[in-house]
Scaffold this active site. Structure first.
Site, PDB file in Angstrom:
ATOM      1  N   HIS B  58       0.875  -1.332   0.050  1.00  0.00           N
ATOM      2  CA  HIS B  58       0.081  -0.086  -0.077  1.00  0.00           C
ATOM      3  C   HIS B  58       1.037   1.240   0.194  1.00  0.00           C
ATOM      4  CE1 HIS B  58      -3.139  -2.798   0.488  1.00  0.00           C
ATOM      5  NE2 HIS B  58      -3.041  -2.645   2.415  1.00  0.00           N
ATOM      6  N   HIS B 220      -7.745  -3.793  -0.959  1.00  0.00           N
ATOM      7  CA  HIS B 220      -7.700  -5.533  -0.712  1.00  0.00           C
ATOM      8  C   HIS B 220      -8.829  -6.531  -1.983  1.00  0.00           C
ATOM      9  CE1 HIS B 220      -7.046  -4.212   3.279  1.00  0.00           C
ATOM     10  NE2 HIS B 220      -5.347  -4.286   2.485  1.00  0.00           N
TER      11      HIS B 220
END
Lengths: 332, 332
Positions: B58, B220
């Site tokens: 991320h 996700h």
């Protein structure tokens, strides 16, 4: 074409609308069609102005480097298309604080022609103008034909160095001299994993198989040195270094500025995997990387791939790289 | 899987190697497996420490926000997997300057369980600990079940606000209070155009047709609100604003922090097209955007898509957002 956009024909102007809205403290649009981006505060009296220009689709290049300690104005073309002569002129006028203007841009035929025409016309009006073209892509021509090489991410170093010298009060000759020094010193090479899509045509910039990489590809999809199966990060990075280092003349104890640049989609994680290998290799040779940049500095929209730029530095270049700067995409 | 990497199992550690090599003046690795990233200078005596943690993939979230005026340490998990309890503890020890430690992280079950276990153990050793979870993704649960919402890009605002209060000498209670205030104020929603590929499995995080968008998808690949044909940038942006504004309680004369975030592959050009629409809509309502952030602040590697975060600000939050900060990815 899977992009977040409205009418493809509005892609560039709507991008500029948003960019200037988000950064109105730093940037404004000029020109009858708004295709010049300049510093909000206007030209700085007595400071050498620096202008660039080129096609859209490469953010932060080109207009993203208009800011404090960097560029004064940028002429903006359509995606992957050079800016108009009139916009080059407008950018030069916006940058002119009475101490002369440096045109600093990538070595592409169309950009060169338009900047040269703009230069001729403004010199007739009495403006003092100098020009430096960045031609750092080693994959685009052999070193013996350096003047044919394309300009890629190395121009970020040239922008920074020239911008710092101008901010420090350098004369047009001094700013031009360090811009040339940076342009001559930097070397780049890129690898492409996927194309990007040109909004107006809806077409990919090139085609490539799902398991292939093109080594040495240009930022508009210009053909590279070879195309083949994707290799490991270390193998690709080693080959990039092998293409760059012989031209860099670096030895034990030398210092080099490093830029690991995503062409767009390639994430930071992968860039740092590459940087790890670069740092190891340089350390093995006793070469010190200085002020490394790892991120998106010169892109092709959503193209996957990365480029590596090396610029051997002396004390002057290193100090100019480290000098304060502030644009929407970069703060030093 | 088309990525620049070596062994997929080494993806996270090689990323950390490169990141710490590139930013050794700011960051160092700790812990027996090197899965804690902390400030090079160590804990600052008398300053409240702030720790976060979460899965990799991320960047800049999470570890990229360790820096001056931001976080002190981060526990790093595998891609999309929470950090280990022992690494949470190690991060808390690295952050502890004797004035207490705030755990500030996204609202995911695994992360919560591990941070709570780490807290219990360190409280037994006498550490003063507070915890704030960011739960800003409005697509993940209705407002009545806010405690079930996932944490996404809004945590960047929470990091900044808490980090500034800690840097200014705030007590653990004061830092916790502003972190809670930011966490309660921010609202986010995302749209996904393409998946990303998890390096270790080689599998895409989800599947989606070439002409479809998923509105409200999690970072996700968690299912969103609807999936359908890709709309224009303005239509998507309007729908995002329609989801966020009713919960923001903003009226004429109010001020709001705005973050237009790329999930990875989506380029700056598209983000600015979105920001243009957001700025127009806010202007029509008499709401002023402050310190807008447009770029990659919380990604899912090479996923294409974008998220929008709004955080209504009062004078305190706005001042904390504007306070100086410096990490590898962000300088204020």
């Amino acid at each position: 074409m899977k992009k977040i956009l409205n009418r493809p024909a509005d892609y560039v102007d709507e991008t500029l609308d948003g960019l200037v809205a988000a950064h109105s403290d730093q940037l404004r649009r000029l020109g009858e069609d708004g295709r010049v981006v300049a510093r909000s505060r206007g030209a700085i009296p007595g400071k050498v102005g620096i202008v660039t220009g080129g096609g859209s689709g490469h953010l932060p290049v080109f207009l993203g480097y208009v800011g404090e300690g960097l560029l004064d104005a940028c002429a903006v073309g359509n995606v992957f298309a050079g800016p108009r002569v009139s916009d080059c002129q407008e950018a030069m006028r916006a940058a002119d604080g009475g101490a002369g203007v440096l045109q600093l841009y990538g070595n592409y035929g169309g950009d060169r022609m338009n900047f040269e025409m703009a230069r001729e016309m403004l010199e007739l009006e009495g403006m003092q103008v100098a020009s430096v073209r960045v031609a750092d892509d080693v994959a685009s021509a052999p070193v013996a034909e350096r003047q044919k090489r394309r300009g890629v991410a190395g121009m970020v170093f040239a922008f920074k160095v020239a911008g710092a010298m101008a901010a420090a009060g350098g004369s047009l000759a001094e700013v031009t001299k360090v811009a040339e020094k940076a342009a001559l010193a930097c070397r780049s090479i890129g690898v492409a994993l996927t194309p990007c899509v040109i909004p107006e045509s809806g077409k990919a910039s090139f085609e490539i198989a799902a398991d292939e990489v093109e080594f040495g590809m240009g930022i508009h999809g210009e053909p590279g040195i070879w195309r083949g199966k994707l290799k490991t990060a270390d193998a690709l990075t080693d080959e990039m270094l092998e293409r760059l280092l012989p031209e860099c003349n670096l030895g034990h104890g030398d210092r080099v500025a490093v830029l690991v640049n995503s062409l767009g989609a390639t994430p930071h994680e992968e860039l740092y995997i590459m940087y790890r290998r670069i740092a190891q290799t340089l350390a093995d040779k006793g070469i010190t990387p200085v002020l490394p940049l790892v991120g998106r500095y010169a892109t092709s929209m959503e193209m996957a791939g990365a480029s590596l730029t090396l610029m051997p530095v002396d004390a002057e270049l290193e100090a100019l790289l480290a000098a304060p700067a502030n644009c929407p995409f970069w703060k030093v």
